[in-house]
Design an enzyme around this catalytic site. Structure first.
Site, mmCIF file in Angstrom:
data_model
loop_
_atom_site.group_PDB
_atom_site.id
_atom_site.type_symbol
_atom_site.label_atom_id
_atom_site.label_comp_id
_atom_site.label_asym_id
_atom_site.label_seq_id
_atom_site.Cartn_x
_atom_site.Cartn_y
_atom_site.Cartn_z
ATOM 1 N N HIS A 104 35.635 40.849 45.222
ATOM 2 C CA HIS A 104 36.361 39.598 45.018
ATOM 3 C C HIS A 104 35.492 38.349 45.127
ATOM 4 O O HIS A 104 35.966 37.247 44.829
ATOM 5 C CB HIS A 104 37.533 39.502 46.007
ATOM 6 C CG HIS A 104 38.781 38.943 45.394
ATOM 7 N ND1 HIS A 104 40.031 39.115 45.941
ATOM 8 C CD2 HIS A 104 38.982 38.189 44.264
ATOM 9 C CE1 HIS A 104 40.932 38.507 45.192
ATOM 10 N NE2 HIS A 104 40.325 37.933 44.179
ATOM 11 N N ASP A 136 46.777 39.846 47.242
ATOM 12 C CA ASP A 136 45.721 40.369 48.112
ATOM 13 C C ASP A 136 46.280 40.722 49.479
ATOM 14 O O ASP A 136 47.138 40.011 50.015
ATOM 15 C CB ASP A 136 44.620 39.314 48.281
ATOM 16 C CG ASP A 136 43.258 39.906 48.607
ATOM 17 O OD1 ASP A 136 43.198 40.855 49.405
ATOM 18 O OD2 ASP A 136 42.248 39.411 48.070
ATOM 19 N N HIS A 165 44.383 40.507 51.973
ATOM 20 C CA HIS A 165 43.655 39.582 52.839
ATOM 21 C C HIS A 165 43.797 38.146 52.340
ATOM 22 O O HIS A 165 44.162 37.911 51.186
ATOM 23 C CB HIS A 165 42.176 39.984 52.885
ATOM 24 C CG HIS A 165 41.969 41.433 53.178
ATOM 25 N ND1 HIS A 165 41.816 42.384 52.176
ATOM 26 C CD2 HIS A 165 41.940 42.109 54.346
ATOM 27 C CE1 HIS A 165 41.679 43.588 52.733
ATOM 28 N NE2 HIS A 165 41.752 43.450 54.039
ATOM 29 N N ASP A 194 41.238 35.981 52.222
ATOM 30 C CA ASP A 194 39.989 35.571 51.562
ATOM 31 C C ASP A 194 39.677 34.102 51.822
ATOM 32 O O ASP A 194 39.187 33.378 50.957
ATOM 33 C CB ASP A 194 40.047 35.843 50.054
ATOM 34 C CG ASP A 194 40.004 37.323 49.730
ATOM 35 O OD1 ASP A 194 39.764 38.117 50.662
ATOM 36 O OD2 ASP A 194 40.200 37.697 48.565
ATOM 37 N N HIS A 251 32.957 38.531 49.940
ATOM 38 C CA HIS A 251 34.214 38.819 49.226
ATOM 39 C C HIS A 251 35.426 38.395 50.043
ATOM 40 O O HIS A 251 36.545 38.356 49.516
ATOM 41 C CB HIS A 251 34.302 40.296 48.811
ATOM 42 C CG HIS A 251 34.644 41.264 49.909
ATOM 43 N ND1 HIS A 251 35.227 42.490 49.658
ATOM 44 C CD2 HIS A 251 34.471 41.195 51.253
ATOM 45 C CE1 HIS A 251 35.405 43.136 50.800
ATOM 46 N NE2 HIS A 251 34.953 42.385 51.777
ATOM 47 N N ASP A 277 43.784 41.702 43.534
ATOM 48 C CA ASP A 277 42.972 42.634 44.300
ATOM 49 C C ASP A 277 43.792 43.899 44.485
ATOM 50 O O ASP A 277 44.896 43.855 45.056
ATOM 51 C CB ASP A 277 42.622 42.004 45.655
ATOM 52 C CG ASP A 277 41.647 42.829 46.468
ATOM 53 O OD1 ASP A 277 41.700 44.076 46.389
ATOM 54 O OD2 ASP A 277 40.847 42.234 47.219
ATOM 55 N N ASP A 292 43.705 46.178 46.483
ATOM 56 C CA ASP A 292 44.050 46.610 47.842
ATOM 57 C C ASP A 292 45.389 46.035 48.317
ATOM 58 O O ASP A 292 45.870 46.383 49.395
ATOM 59 C CB ASP A 292 42.923 46.332 48.835
ATOM 60 C CG ASP A 292 42.712 44.862 49.172
ATOM 61 O OD1 ASP A 292 43.611 44.035 48.973
ATOM 62 O OD2 ASP A 292 41.609 44.531 49.667
ATOM 63 N N GLU A 297 38.088 44.920 42.982
ATOM 64 C CA GLU A 297 38.015 45.858 44.099
ATOM 65 C C GLU A 297 38.443 47.285 43.756
ATOM 66 O O GLU A 297 38.849 48.044 44.635
ATOM 67 C CB GLU A 297 38.810 45.334 45.305
ATOM 68 C CG GLU A 297 38.347 43.986 45.844
ATOM 69 C CD GLU A 297 37.018 44.023 46.604
ATOM 70 O OE1 GLU A 297 36.496 45.131 46.838
ATOM 71 O OE2 GLU A 297 36.526 42.925 46.982
#
Length: 300
Positions: free
Chosen positions: A100, A123, A125, A127, A140, A227, A229, A272
């Site tokens: 990312h 996402d 997360h 980020d 990332h 992303d 994930d 990712e």
């Protein structure tokens, strides 16, 4: 102006993360039939190939707080130019990662193009880390903060402007794992964060509709950063930082379908995908399906 054109830009970068393998993400997504699927939907597809990216083994980590900083700056300097050119030419840039950290270049390119775009960031997360808050030194985990002018000057200065996004037009969807300081930084910002609890309580349809409305206020369109994930690891095992309790297969497709319905997508990056950790290219196939939904594929 070119209409109905998607320009694919591969960025096989895995310098921004500790786990190897996402450099193969662009190839895995293409191999899963991306170009053919988009063409079936009536899009003209221009595949620009991949940007040249060095492998970590050929470089040394000079600062553990900002791993591979110089290399990541160089790659994103190149990427922001090609993304800006695509927007100016009236085509939709579709960036395939890679980790990312490439979003630093994507968002810088969008800002350089002169367009004002909202951002919807799918996402696990936030980020939103920086040199002062990172626990890993992995870049990332920093792109959204960098785009908002927070972080190392080498990163925030890419594209010549410090801030690359409007906080009030930026939305994170699906968050479920963030560092303590990162959470506090996001609370202090004007970025809207929809966590997995919000999705559980409101439902994906309401969350995405709110997100589109926020990202559309006074903007020329929406950039979607996805992303993989964010999806539950049962459905998307081929990611570097899996976290249980993510969004479902159908929630992800519904989100993309609603974005397609809005007609507001101006650019997209998908990141990712890690084939080394995947099961028979399952995650890359899912990525292709989600991209297709975002660009108009329907069940009926």
């Amino acid at each position: 102006m070119q209409k109905n054109v998607i320009r694919i830009i591969g960025v096989p970068i895995d310098l921004g993360a500790d786990r190897r393998g996402v450099d193969m993400g662009p190839s895995a997504i293409r191999y899963a039939g991306l170009n053919v699927r988009l063409k079936r939907l009536g899009w003209k597809v221009e595949d620009s190939g991949n940007l040249e990216v060095p492998v970590p083994e050929s470089r040394e980590i000079r600062d553990k707080r900002l791993k591979y900083l110089d290399e990541i700056v160089t790659i994103n300097e190149r990427l922001h130019i090609v993304v800006s050119e695509a927007i100016k030419e009236g085509v939709i840039p579709l960036i395939l990662g890679g980790d990312h950290s490439l979003a630093i270049g994507t968002l810088s390119g969008l800002a350089l193009s002169g367009k004002t775009l909202g951002v919807i960031w799918f996402d696990t997360h936030g980020d939103y880390n920086s040199l002062d808050t990172t626990e890993s030194g992995n870049i990332h985990g920093m792109p959204l903060a960098v785009a908002n002018g927070i972080g190392a000057s080498e990163l925030t200065s890419i594209g010549g402007m410090k801030k690359k996004l409007q906080e009030e037009n930026t939305v994170i969807i699906g968050a479920r794992e963030m560092d303590p300081q990162e959470k506090e930084m996001l609370r202090q910002s004007k970025i809207t964060v929809f966590t997995m609890r919000d999705i559980d309580q409101k439902g994906m349809m309401e969350v995405v509709k709110e997100g589109i409305e926020i990202a559309s206020r006074g903007t020329d369109g929406i950039h979607v950063s996805f992303d993989l994930d964010v999806i539950d690891p049962e459905e998307a095992p081929g990611v570097g930082t899996p976290v249980p309790g993510g969004i479902t297969y159908r929630e992800a497709h519904l989100a993309m379908e609603l974005l397609a319905d809005s007609g507001r997508i101006a650019s997209m990056d998908v990141v990712e995908v890690n084939p080394i950790l995947d099961n028979h290219n399952k995650t890359a196939k899912l990525a292709v399906g989600l991209i297709s939904s975002a660009f108009g594929e329907r069940i009926f």
